[in-house]
Design a protein around this motif. Structure first.
Motif, PDB file in Angstrom:
ATOM      1  N   PHE A 205       0.995   2.472  28.879  1.00 19.91           N
ATOM      2  CA  PHE A 205       1.899   2.964  29.912  1.00 19.91           C
ATOM      3  C   PHE A 205       3.293   2.413  29.667  1.00 19.91           C
ATOM      4  O   PHE A 205       3.465   1.226  29.403  1.00 19.91           O
ATOM      5  N   SER A 206       4.279   3.294  29.743  1.00 21.17           N
ATOM      6  CA  SER A 206       5.678   2.885  29.613  1.00 21.17           C
ATOM      7  C   SER A 206       6.410   3.228  30.890  1.00 21.17           C
ATOM      8  O   SER A 206       6.416   4.374  31.335  1.00 21.17           O
ATOM      9  N   ALA A 207       7.047   2.216  31.501  1.00 21.13           N
ATOM     10  CA  ALA A 207       7.812   2.414  32.734  1.00 21.13           C
ATOM     11  C   ALA A 207       9.256   2.788  32.458  1.00 21.13           C
ATOM     12  O   ALA A 207      10.057   2.885  33.381  1.00 21.13           O
ATOM     13  N   GLY A 208       9.599   3.033  31.205  1.00 17.70           N
ATOM     14  CA  GLY A 208      10.959   3.439  30.861  1.00 17.70           C
ATOM     15  C   GLY A 208      11.275   3.085  29.419  1.00 17.70           C
ATOM     16  O   GLY A 208      10.594   2.284  28.789  1.00 17.70           O
ATOM     17  N   GLY A 209      12.316   3.678  28.874  1.00 13.76           N
ATOM     18  CA  GLY A 209      12.696   3.406  27.494  1.00 13.76           C
ATOM     19  C   GLY A 209      11.690   3.908  26.496  1.00 13.76           C
ATOM     20  O   GLY A 209      11.526   3.333  25.418  1.00 13.76           O
ATOM     21  N   PHE A 210      10.990   5.024  26.829  1.00 14.51           N
ATOM     22  CA  PHE A 210       9.946   5.509  25.935  1.00 14.51           C
ATOM     23  C   PHE A 210      10.541   6.351  24.810  1.00 14.51           C
ATOM     24  O   PHE A 210      11.695   6.782  24.844  1.00 14.51           O
ATOM     25  N   GLU A 211       9.700   6.605  23.810  1.00 13.61           N
ATOM     26  CA  GLU A 211      10.146   7.182  22.546  1.00 13.61           C
ATOM     27  C   GLU A 211      10.509   8.665  22.659  1.00 13.61           C
ATOM     28  O   GLU A 211      10.131   9.350  23.606  1.00 13.61           O
ATOM     29  N   SER A 212      11.176   9.150  21.629  1.00 16.37           N
ATOM     30  CA  SER A 212      11.554  10.563  21.587  1.00 16.37           C
ATOM     31  C   SER A 212      10.353  11.480  21.417  1.00 16.37           C
ATOM     32  O   SER A 212      10.430  12.662  21.774  1.00 16.37           O
ATOM     33  N   ARG A 213       9.259  10.968  20.920  1.00 15.42           N
ATOM     34  CA  ARG A 213       8.070  11.799  20.711  1.00 15.42           C
ATOM     35  C   ARG A 213       7.470  12.251  22.040  1.00 15.42           C
ATOM     36  O   ARG A 213       6.681  13.185  22.074  1.00 15.42           O
TER      37      ARG A 213
END
Length: 799
Positions: A205-213
């Protein structure tokens, strides 16, 4: 704590004497066939819950409660290794292992572990999901214990991340993006979430700043995998709130995962202020099949059917609220009923091609169809009183002043049919110091929406005197909408190893849609640094996130579509630190992240329970900033516990409303959670699982004005759930029941107490006026204290 746990467990389960087994610690070095250290190798104790991963230098350590056990070493792209241990007593063992590359089994091919080592996301411990006491039973309960995630509703699978709304979260299952219902208006109507926890192999889980994919949403990404199992197995869940059965069948060149679930919340809802006949029934079926076609090609099928029906024939309601000085009471008698139902069906086919071991090409095709219907025809006749709170004169609880006698009507005949068709190609290429990724995607969404709803309230009994003009209307909608939107997206991304200690990830997304006819460009950056001490990671992210308009955001309160709406845009940046250290007798991990979002193009919205109601014709600018902190570790061996606190401020300024910056509906300044697990010292097969949540008050506006307001607050959300469990086949036990041990690999009983402190949490309000035209907010409370029993049984593989 141990004494309290012992007492409760004796009362709930009965006393069984079990002595603890000694602890065995295994350490060592993991290398490849060229003697190079291998980081991020998963090391697990077969048949037990504990697992770990090797560090950057290939070193690892892991514990076992038994003196006879097997360790499994696994890493994508390498052949798994099993090492069996049989020793006489507790102690420390050094075991070095060498893994060899596997280019024959397709599911083991990987594009490096570089991104996993330094990614800006949290790996979820899926072993905890079954143990967390939860009224909803959905996977999302574990998300609400994570930093950055706000909480104010135990029945809803919706969640808010760092000031964003429910519609700003991405969910992927096996690389397939999952869409969500549109009409859901109250958590009690929500059923089973898409994710079946029994089929999970991993989740991050990513709460922000996740990748372009990942796709074009503003807030978060949940990426889960249903992957190849280690062995064939079956699991049965039985409880007072539902049941589930899942099976995993492993063959030489294929595997099959299947799950059935049923959920019924009648016992929970019957304890609410609204008394009546509740019939909430929710079912779900999922199937995953993987087949190796050749040594360089495989095909995967994901199928799902999710159905829910909520029936309510209300009878009466009595709600008391107010302060010590002013106590109010609402008594209501009902007639009519509510029936809500929905069905979602669809699937995805993924064709994967592996020309060589460092190149993966995937072609993903998916189709989902959702039908949602609301049938509401409820009339309430109420008496609204102010009560006496004086003990001295003996009139405590009697009516002091009658504030109103009247009625209200809720009516809806809403139908929404939506279709989602997509086709996508993803390519991942691994070079010596680079991981290069690109993707192309086409998506088409069709909506057919028939809306017919209204709410009328006669707050002071004036209807017989002056007619309908003294009613106020919360909703009056009667429209039919048909809409088709096409989306074209592409991304390109490169993860580059700058040095042995640092990684730079650069990417950009492009998006065009036929609704706003905008070309959206979203660059993103991640810089990660791991010092040579190898006990900390420092990350910095920056990027532009743009969310193209969709049907839900362009539909206003009256059902009218704003076809000229532009994409929402957010400029995000964050800086984070992960730090591992020894303390309190264990290895602890501290994580922290500071973030700031500036949003120059937002579509403001208001909350109707858990339904987002957009002000589709308005545009706002805003900002969100905050900090997330968490610390966790195995305070008790093999049981992970963690504590987290999140601080945040979220404001927005709607253009041309002349009111300046106001709090957003998700401006929950403080969030705090604890998930703590413990064992009994004398009987370690008995476990305690404590889940505590706190979320500060949320702003809300009265429904009489269609403009945005924040002049009222929902009180702070406070909740304590506790669970007690015993696995009769736990490896920590000296003796195992022979009959159970013969047929089952795990046989655990759970007793859960939801809302242990019986706190009345508010989800929304019913708004009434008295004869003096004073407006009151009558709270609609969430669930009270409730007991739940469940069994989780895992069958042994017959092979």
């Amino acid at each position: 704590m141990h004494r309290l746990c012992l007492l409760l467990s004796i009362l709930l389960f009965g006393f069984t004497y079990v002595s603890a087994q000694p602890i065995v610690k295994v350490t060592g070095l993991i290398t490849d066939d060229l003697k190079n250290p291998l980081p991020m190798v998963t090391v697990s104790v077969v048949g037990q819950n504990q697992s770990t991963a090797s560090d950057e230098k290939g070193n690892y350590n892991i514990y076992s409660n038994a003196t006879s056990f097997t360790l499994k070493y696994s890493l994508l792209g390498y052949k798994s290794v099993l090492v069996e241990f049989k020793i006489d007593k507790a102690g420390r063992i050094i075991q070095n292992v060498s893994l060899t590359r596997n280019i024959n089994e397709l599911e083991q091919v990987t594009i490096t572990t570089r991104e996993n080592q330094l990614r800006n996301s949290t790996t979820i411990n899926i072993a905890d999901i079954a143990s967390i006491p939860s009224a909803s039973g959905n996977f999302e309960v574990v998300l609400k214990t994570l930093p950055g995630v706000s909480t104010n509703n135990e029945l809803s699978s919706q969640y808010s991340v760092r000031g964003g709304n429910f519609d700003e979260n991405l969910v992927y299952v096996n690389d397939v993006e999952i869409s969500r219902p549109v009409l859901i208006r109250n958590a009690q109507q929500e059923g089973l979430s898409f994710i079946n926890s029994d089929l999970l192999s991993s989740a991050k889980f990513s709460a922000g700043g996740f990748e372009s994919r990942y796709g074009d949403k503003l807030s978060s990404v949940l990426d889960v995998k249903y992957d190849r199992p280690d062995s064939s197995e079956a699991t049965l869940n039985l409880g007072m709130l539902g049941a589930g059965f899942s099976t995993k069948i492993l063959n030489k060149s294929s595997y099959l995962l299947a799950g059935l679930r049923y959920k019924n919340n009648t016992s929970i809802l019957n304890r609410q202020d609204n008394k009546g006949s509740y019939a909430p029934n929710f079912t779900d079926a999922q199937l995953i099949y993987h087949q190796n076609i050749s040594s360089k090609m495989s095909v995967d099928f994901l199928g799902s059917f999710n159905s829910g029906i909520f029936k309510l024939i209300p009878e009466s309601r009595e709600t008391q609220f107010g302060t010590l000085s002013t106590v109010m009471r609402l008594q209501t008698d009902y007639s009519g009923k509510e029936i809500d139902d929905y069905q979602t069906a669809g699937g995805a086919i993924t064709l994967a091609f592996y020309p060589k071991s460092d190149l993966v090409i995937k072609w993903i095709n998916s189709y989902f169809s959702t039908i949602e219907r609301e049938r509401i025809d409820i009339e309430g006749r109420y008496v609204f009183d102010e009560l006496s709170n004086s003990f001295a004169n003996g009139n405590f609880g009697s009516v002091r002043i009658n504030r109103g006698i009247g009625k209200y009507i809720n009516y809806a005949r809403n139908n929404l049919e939506s279709e989602n068709l997509s086709s996508e190609i993803k390519v991942d290429q691994d070079y010596e110091n680079h991981t290069f990724s690109l993707g192309l995607r086409f998506e088409r969404k069709n909506y057919t929406d028939n809306l017919n709803e209204y709410s009328l309230i006669d707050s002071a009994g004036y209807i017989q005197q002056v007619g309908l003009s003294n009613f106020y209307q919360d909703n009056l909608v009667n429209v039919k909408n048909n809409l088709a939107i096409q989306y074209y997206t592409a991304y390109i991304q490169d993860s580059y190893t700058l040095s042995a200690n640092s990684t730079l990830q650069l990417g950009v997304r492009g998006n065009y849609n036929t609704l706003s006819r905008q070309f959206l460009l979203s660059p993103r950056l991640l810089l990660a640094y791991r010092p040579s001490s190898n006990n900390k990671i420092i990350r910095f992210t920056a990027g532009v996130y743009q969310q193209a308009p969709d049907y839900r955001s362009i539909r206003d309160f009256n059902g009218v579509l704003n076809l000229n709406q532009l994409a929402q845009r957010s400029y995000n940046t964050s800086a984070g630190l992960d730090y591992a250290f020894d303390g309190l007798g264990t290895r602890l991990k501290f994580t922290s992240e500071l973030y700031f979002k500036y949003q120059d193009r937002l579509i403001p919205y208001m909350m109707d329970n858990v339904r987002v109601k957009y002000l589709a014709d308005e545009v706002a600018k805003g900002y969100i900033y905050g900090a997330d902190f968490s610390v966790g570790g195995e305070f008790v061996k093999d049981l992970l516990s963690y504590f987290r606190v999140s601080l945040m401020k979220a404001n927005q300024n709607i253009k041309n409303d002349e009111r300046g910056y106001l709090r957003r509906p998700t401006d929950q300044r403080i969030n705090f959670s604890v998930y703590f697990q413990d064992r009994l010292l004398s009987s370690p097969t008995y476990k305690v699982h404590l889940n505590m949540l706190y979320g500060s008050k949320l702003p809300i506006g009265a429904p009489l004005v269609k403009r945005y307001s924040e002049d009222f607050n929902i009180p702070a959300y406070k909740r304590v759930d506790i669970g007690f469990s015993k696995d009769f086949l736990d490896d920590a036990g000296v003796k195992k029941p022979r009959l159970l041990d013969k047929y089952f690999s795990s046989f655990s009983a759970h007793l859960e107490v939801f809302n242990l402190l019986n706190i009345d949490n508010t989800v929304s309000y019913l708004w009434l006026k008295d004869i003096d035209n004073v407006q009151y907010a009558i709270p609609n409370y969430l669930t009270g204290r409730q007991l739940n029993l469940k069994l989780i049984i895992k069958f042994k593989n017959s092979k």
